[in-house]
Structures are given as C-alpha cells and as structure tokens.
Write a protein that holds these residues in place. Sequence first.
Motif, mmCIF file in Angstrom:
data_model
loop_
_atom_site.group_PDB
_atom_site.id
_atom_site.type_symbol
_atom_site.label_atom_id
_atom_site.label_comp_id
_atom_site.label_asym_id
_atom_site.label_seq_id
_atom_site.Cartn_x
_atom_site.Cartn_y
_atom_site.Cartn_z
ATOM 1 N N ASP A 604 0.838 -1.195 0.000
ATOM 2 C CA ASP A 604 0.000 0.000 0.000
ATOM 3 C C ASP A 604 0.877 1.251 0.000
ATOM 4 O O ASP A 604 2.075 1.210 0.235
ATOM 5 C CB ASP A 604 -0.943 0.006 1.209
ATOM 6 C CG ASP A 604 -0.205 -0.183 2.523
ATOM 7 O OD1 ASP A 604 1.049 -0.182 2.517
ATOM 8 O OD2 ASP A 604 -0.870 -0.333 3.558
ATOM 9 N N ASN A 605 0.242 2.361 -0.304
ATOM 10 C CA ASN A 605 0.892 3.682 -0.265
ATOM 11 C C ASN A 605 2.141 3.756 -1.148
ATOM 12 O O ASN A 605 3.161 4.343 -0.761
ATOM 13 C CB ASN A 605 1.249 4.067 1.174
ATOM 14 C CG ASN A 605 0.030 4.137 2.072
ATOM 15 O OD1 ASN A 605 -1.021 4.607 1.653
ATOM 16 N ND2 ASN A 605 0.152 3.636 3.290
ATOM 17 N N LEU A 606 2.062 3.152 -2.328
ATOM 18 C CA LEU A 606 3.176 3.259 -3.263
ATOM 19 C C LEU A 606 3.146 4.607 -3.964
ATOM 20 O O LEU A 606 2.087 5.110 -4.337
ATOM 21 C CB LEU A 606 3.102 2.142 -4.311
ATOM 22 C CG LEU A 606 3.297 0.707 -3.803
ATOM 23 C CD1 LEU A 606 3.088 -0.285 -4.932
ATOM 24 C CD2 LEU A 606 4.681 0.527 -3.188
ATOM 25 N N ALA A 607 4.325 5.181 -4.159
ATOM 26 C CA ALA A 607 4.429 6.491 -4.813
ATOM 27 C C ALA A 607 4.443 6.302 -6.332
ATOM 28 O O ALA A 607 5.452 6.528 -7.007
ATOM 29 C CB ALA A 607 5.679 7.224 -4.335
ATOM 30 N N LEU A 608 3.332 5.858 -6.874
ATOM 31 C CA LEU A 608 3.196 5.639 -8.305
ATOM 32 C C LEU A 608 2.243 6.671 -8.892
ATOM 33 O O LEU A 608 1.319 7.127 -8.228
ATOM 34 C CB LEU A 608 2.672 4.224 -8.599
ATOM 35 C CG LEU A 608 3.573 3.072 -8.141
ATOM 36 C CD1 LEU A 608 2.924 1.736 -8.428
ATOM 37 C CD2 LEU A 608 4.940 3.143 -8.816
ATOM 38 N N ASP A 609 2.479 7.002 -10.131
ATOM 39 C CA ASP A 609 1.649 8.000 -10.811
ATOM 40 C C ASP A 609 1.480 7.556 -12.254
ATOM 41 O O ASP A 609 2.149 6.629 -12.732
ATOM 42 C CB ASP A 609 2.332 9.368 -10.736
ATOM 43 C CG ASP A 609 1.335 10.514 -10.918
ATOM 44 O OD1 ASP A 609 0.156 10.229 -11.221
ATOM 45 O OD2 ASP A 609 1.750 11.673 -10.751
ATOM 46 N N THR A 610 0.579 8.214 -12.988
ATOM 47 C CA THR A 610 0.396 7.943 -14.409
ATOM 48 C C THR A 610 0.657 9.211 -15.199
ATOM 49 O O THR A 610 0.311 10.311 -14.749
ATOM 50 C CB THR A 610 -1.016 7.422 -14.705
ATOM 51 O OG1 THR A 610 -1.979 8.370 -14.249
ATOM 52 C CG2 THR A 610 -1.256 6.084 -14.021
ATOM 53 N N VAL A 611 1.269 9.035 -16.354
ATOM 54 C CA VAL A 611 1.524 10.174 -17.243
ATOM 55 C C VAL A 611 1.174 9.769 -18.662
ATOM 56 O O VAL A 611 1.172 8.579 -19.012
ATOM 57 C CB VAL A 611 2.999 10.629 -17.171
ATOM 58 C CG1 VAL A 611 3.361 11.107 -15.784
ATOM 59 C CG2 VAL A 611 3.929 9.506 -17.607
ATOM 60 N N ILE A 631 0.859 5.674 -18.945
ATOM 61 C CA ILE A 631 1.711 4.633 -18.370
ATOM 62 C C ILE A 631 1.964 4.959 -16.910
ATOM 63 O O ILE A 631 1.818 6.093 -16.465
ATOM 64 C CB ILE A 631 3.046 4.493 -19.124
ATOM 65 C CG1 ILE A 631 3.882 5.772 -18.983
ATOM 66 C CG2 ILE A 631 2.822 4.138 -20.578
ATOM 67 C CD1 ILE A 631 5.300 5.622 -19.511
ATOM 68 N N THR A 632 2.376 3.932 -16.165
ATOM 69 C CA THR A 632 2.690 4.088 -14.745
ATOM 70 C C THR A 632 4.158 4.443 -14.569
ATOM 71 O O THR A 632 5.035 3.820 -15.186
ATOM 72 C CB THR A 632 2.381 2.798 -13.981
ATOM 73 O OG1 THR A 632 0.984 2.500 -14.110
ATOM 74 C CG2 THR A 632 2.709 2.946 -12.501
#
Length: 794
Positions: A604-611, A631-632
């Motif tokens: 949990d609480n992973l610092a992932l984002d999408t662009v 994409i992640t």
Amino acid sequence: MRNTLRVLAYCTIALCLAGYVAFLALDASFPFPDRALRADPAVMIRARDGTPMRIFLPEDGRRRFPLALQDVSQVFQKVIIASEDRYFRYHPGVNPFSILRAALQNLQADGVVSGGSTITMQLARLAEPKSRSIKGKIVEAYRALQLEYGLSKDEILKLYLNNTPYGGNVVGVGAAAYTYFGKSAGALSLGEAALLAVLPRSPQAYDPIAHPKAAQAARDRLLDTLEERGVFPPDRVALAKVQPLPTRLTPPPMIAPHASRMAYEQLRRSALARSPKLSVWDVTTTIDPAFQNQALTAMRRRLTSLRLAGLENAAVVVLDRKTREIRALVGTHDFFDTARHGPINAALAMRSPGSTLKPFLYGLAFDEGIAVPESMVLDIPTDYSGYVATNYDDRYRGPVTVRQALVHSLNAPAVRMLAKAGLPRFHRLLRRGGLELRYGPGHYGLPLALGACESSLVQLTTLYAALADEGVWQSARLLADQSDPLEINRKGTSIQNDGSVRLLSRESAYLVRSILEEVPRRDLPTAWAMTLDAPEVAWKTGTSFGHRDAWAIGFSAHYVVGVWTGNLDGRAAKGISGARHAGPLLFDVLRAAEEPGAPLPMPDNLALDTVEVCTEDRELPNPFTPRTMAITVIAGRTKLKRSTLHQRIFVNPDTELRVEGRCLATIKAEPRVVRTPPEELIAWELSRGIPVQTAPPLSPECSAVPATGGPAIVSPSATTPYVLRSDAPDEFQRIPLVARTDGGDSNLYWFQDGALVAQGGVAENLFLAARKGEHRIVVQDSQGRSDSLTFIVE
C-alpha cells in the motif's frame, strides 16, 4: 593434663595446616588433568520441531551430548548415587569406610570384587586412568581430593554423568539415552535409568542388544537393591522390571544431510570465533521436515525427465518470505549417490546464474529513473567494442517494452539497459544483495547482465526474497538462533540495525514483481489466474553460459523457492532451459508449500503516478505526436524526455522533396509530420528488408543544405568471387568493408545476412570474416540511407 591437651591441640592444628599447605603445594605443582573431561562434544542437528536430522562426531569419534544437571532426570541421579556412592553428598572425595569394606570383601573373595571408589574417585580415574594397584589408588584418592577442593558436588556429578563410558563410542548419559532409547536423558524412566546405571560396569557383558538376558538380570538386581534400601517403593520397582529392554540402537538420523552440514559448519565458525572449544552440541535449525520431504519427493519425481535431458542432479531451497528462514534445502537428489556427486551441496555450488539477474537490472533502471515497465527498448544487434549480445532463440524483435523484454528474457535489451544504467551501479547492487562478485565491474563487463559471474542457489534465492519483501534484502537464516544468519558477502554495504539492506525502492520492487507475474507458467495454461487452487507466483528462469545450468526462482505469498538443475561435474546439456527443466520442479514445490489460491500481498501507499506519453516511443509527447497513452511511473524518480520520434518538416507538394533553410521563402512548401526513428533501428530494419518510412530527400534547389547521396559499397565486390585458401590463416583472409560517402556522416552500420557485423566511422578500418556461401551485405548511414549487394565466398 590441661597443658598436654593444649599441646595436642596445637600439634593437631599445626599438622592440619601443614597438610593443607602441602596439599596446596601439590595442587599447584600437579594440577588436575581435566582436559579429558571437557572433550569436544558430538553435535546434534535438529529440525525446527526438534526432530533429529544428523549427528556430527568430534575428531576422536566419540558420541558425547554433555548436559547440565537439571537436564538429567532426577530418577537417574537418584539411581546413580544410590548404586555407586550413597554418601556422595557427605564425604570429601574419599570414603574410608567404603575403602575398608572393599578391602575386607576382596580378602574374603581372594580377588578383586569391589573397588570402594567414590563417584569422585571414578571421575578422577576417567580423567587420568591408572592401574588398580595401591599406588594407583593413592593417586586416584589425591585427584579426588583435588576435584572436591575445586568443584561443588553438583559440578562433580555433572562431569561424572557426562563422561561415563557406555560401550562403543557412546560417552555420557545424554548420548546413552539417545542411542539406546531414542530420547533425552531428562525423560528416562526408572527401568531405563537402572539399565544405564549397570551398563558402564561391563558394557560388553550387559549390552542389551547382544546379551539381553544378562542385561535384564543385572538391571533387576540393581532394582532389587534400590528397593531394599528404600530408594524406590516396591510397586514402582515392579513396574520398572516389566519394562522391555531396547532391541536395537537408535539409527543415526539422516534428514536434510546437506542442510545439516551447513548448520554444523556455521556453528563451528560462529562458536569457535568466540572460544577455542566447541561448547554447543544441540542445535536447532529452521528446517521444516514436512517441507524438506515435499521438496525431495518433488525432485525425485522429476529426475527421470531431467536425466533424459542430460541433467543428473538438482537442488531446491525454500525460504520464508518474511523471516528468511530456510524451511527446506535439498542439496542433491541422493546424498549417498557418490557416482553422481551426491555428497556435494549443489545449493552452495558457485555457478553462472544466467538470466536470473535481469529483474534486478531493470529494478535498478526503474530507481535511476531511466525506464519504467512500459518504456521502449531496442532488441537489435548492437556492437559494444566487439561484444554483440544475442538472444536465446537467435532472433531480434526490434522495439519492445521493458515488460516484454523481461517476460521473454531478451538478452540484447538487457545489455543495452546495463550500458545505460551503468555497470558499476549494477555491480554494487548485486554485491549489496549478497552475491560474491570477487572482481571489479570491469572484469565482468556488460555480459554481467546475462549472468557472466558466479552465484549459489542460496544466494540467488535470498536475492529474490528482497523482491518479494518490497526491495529489502536480509541474509538467509538456517539456525533457529536469530543472532547467527548465514555468512553472505556484504562488503561495502550499509546494513541496518536489523541486518537488512534496501536494494530497491518499494515502487521499483513492485513494478518488477508485476512483470514477473506475467511470465508464462509451466504448471498452468495461459489463463492460470482463473485456476482457483493455484497460488499467485512471480518467477524468473535462467540458463547459464554453455548450457550447463538451468535455474528457476520464484516467490508466492509466504515462500521464496529456488531451483537449480544441471551436472555437478560441469558437463553441458545441449538444449536445456530454465523454463523447461527447472520451472516444473519450482511449481511442484511452490504448490506443495503454499496455501491454495494464495494471492501475492499488495503493498500500500506506493508512490506511483500515471503520465501521458507517445504511444510509439513512450516519451513525453511533443506537439506533433499523433497518439498518446497513459503509463505508470514512479513519482519523483522517473525522468522522461520529450519525444523526438515525430518531427515536422516542409515538403514541396509538386516534387515531394524536402524543403529547408532559405529556400522555404522561394519554394512552395507545406508542413508534414514524419517519423525519425533512431539511426541504428533504421539500419537494422533495412538490413532485414523491413520497409522504413524516412524523410524525403532534400530538394536540389535548396542550397542552404547540400544534397548528397547515400553510401555506396566499394568492398566487398558483387562481381568478383572471394576464394578461401586452405594454406592461409583466417585472420589474413578477412574482407575489407569500405563504402564511398559524402564525408559528412560519422557512423556506418554493416549487416551481413541481417546480422550486425561491424559499425564505425567512415575513416575506420573495418573487416569482415569470410565464410563460404552467398551473402547479402547492407550498409546504412545515420540518415537512413543505404546500399546493398550480394557477394560470394568460395
């Protein structure tokens, strides 16, 4: 009269003091020889549930299991004291009444029938054997006084119980209780205690296996004596008499022999580092007997198919994902099969790990911000100072995603990624993860991405446990004592207080894991996730250089499993692969160990984002990018560049020629968007006959940019066959690679029959090794211009 008594008293005191001083002088001059009483013990290796696995004897071959007094049953202590030395707690080491009684009995019998020795005197004789003469008895008595002077009664009794011989190589009640009854000395019954009390008197005559009647008679006589002396009540003695004698000795245990040897060697290293003598003998490991048996059974089921492929042996390691405890370790299929090197522990053998290191390379790239799973990487031949990586199937696929490259274990993209991420960084990560890389990065070079080093199965499985545990590495543990992890190389590593090392960020470890979950499974069809009883598994395979080793490492919700198959003598087996030959055994073990259908834990609480990125090159879109996708990425780490794949140019619609520079003001032109792939990709595609869209040629009316033609091949020649001479060395029969250019291009790429054979500047001297047959040669420059021809070598 009073003066006489006073003088006698003074004389007595003086004599006592003189005797005491004389005793101290003798004690200092002739110290007690206690070395024999403190000999090295045998070592009992146990499973985590207490099951004996293996016994290792000291150099003298004696089986000793020394115990503290509280670990010996009170029943046995009472039997020994009552039968051997009733006044043990009261005399100073020598009992003159016992000696007088023994002397009278011997005179009456006209021979030696009683020795009159106390327990302390018997212990002195065990430490320093002497003949049964008067002189020997005097020395024995003196040594007994030394013992009583230096030790408490309990300490003397403990030494006696631990050094009493029981026949053969069995020494002490701890070893005797296990050898004859298969139990601890703390669990001895009265009947068992009585038998062990009489056995040292004549180990051969009272051997319960060889002479059961004599042994039972001696035991029962002692029980009668104990009853007569009121030591035990009649009903208890009667019950002890009907207890059967052992009919066989407890066989030496042989469970997990390779793991047991590892535990023994680790114990010796850690214990002897603290003390010159080994004091610990009862060692509990983390091995689970059920898991061990499951792994061994699964291995033996696969042996037939492995040997048909030319693989004689295998090894399996099972780790607990969180604690890193080794639950099972099978070193070979059969420890006693010396013809197939059974005694060698293949789980510790240093072998080439093949492609098993690739996940950590891509994990490093994710953390360095230079790639994410959906990044594009080129799977084409690339020359790195003479080294060109080839894939397992000898095919190249062009642009692929990192996800595809790792799922299909492609070699060329991995080498390209290592060149980009940096060899020293990857080398350091592997060392921090416990791999014994004995040389610097330059020794291994870019092939390190493909396993051009050595590692053991234990090291690799422990390394994969870091992926399973959100990027945190810890050493594997075999001893239940958590203070003694396995010694794995950690030079140059910053270790936390709990012994852990962060190899990868949580986000990078998760992204790598998500890719490894997509590797096709050998135990299930493509839609394996729909199989209810199948645990989720992330796994990777590897095949070593020269086809000598096949690997499969994977992890589930609770366990990490490593499998090696190969030949311990180093023989190659043509056509082997980790997926075909190690993978099935991996899933046999995982399905036996893991809960059915267990999912992998979701962090949990992973610092992932999408662009949003360009669909084709997966870089940030520019104004001319036609299509995008999401994409992640790792927030704050991933560094994406602006895409240059699609560029706007101007074209004369009448001539379809490119217009640039000042001529844009005088020539009619309209904007168009064209693709500008990397020059090496264009060169490779053209060499394969793949149509490539490139920018149209420059209009000759534009003087601002000179219009030039592409490269023209000068050598080899299409008109003159090349003839190989048998009397000339091969190095003197190479064909020059020469192309005529406009002089403005810095690099040329040469392909023979679709394979990159050379690359370099126009002025560089490049050569081609001559091979018989008809060949197609293609030369490509950085602008996508090319020339080709066919030549013949006879």
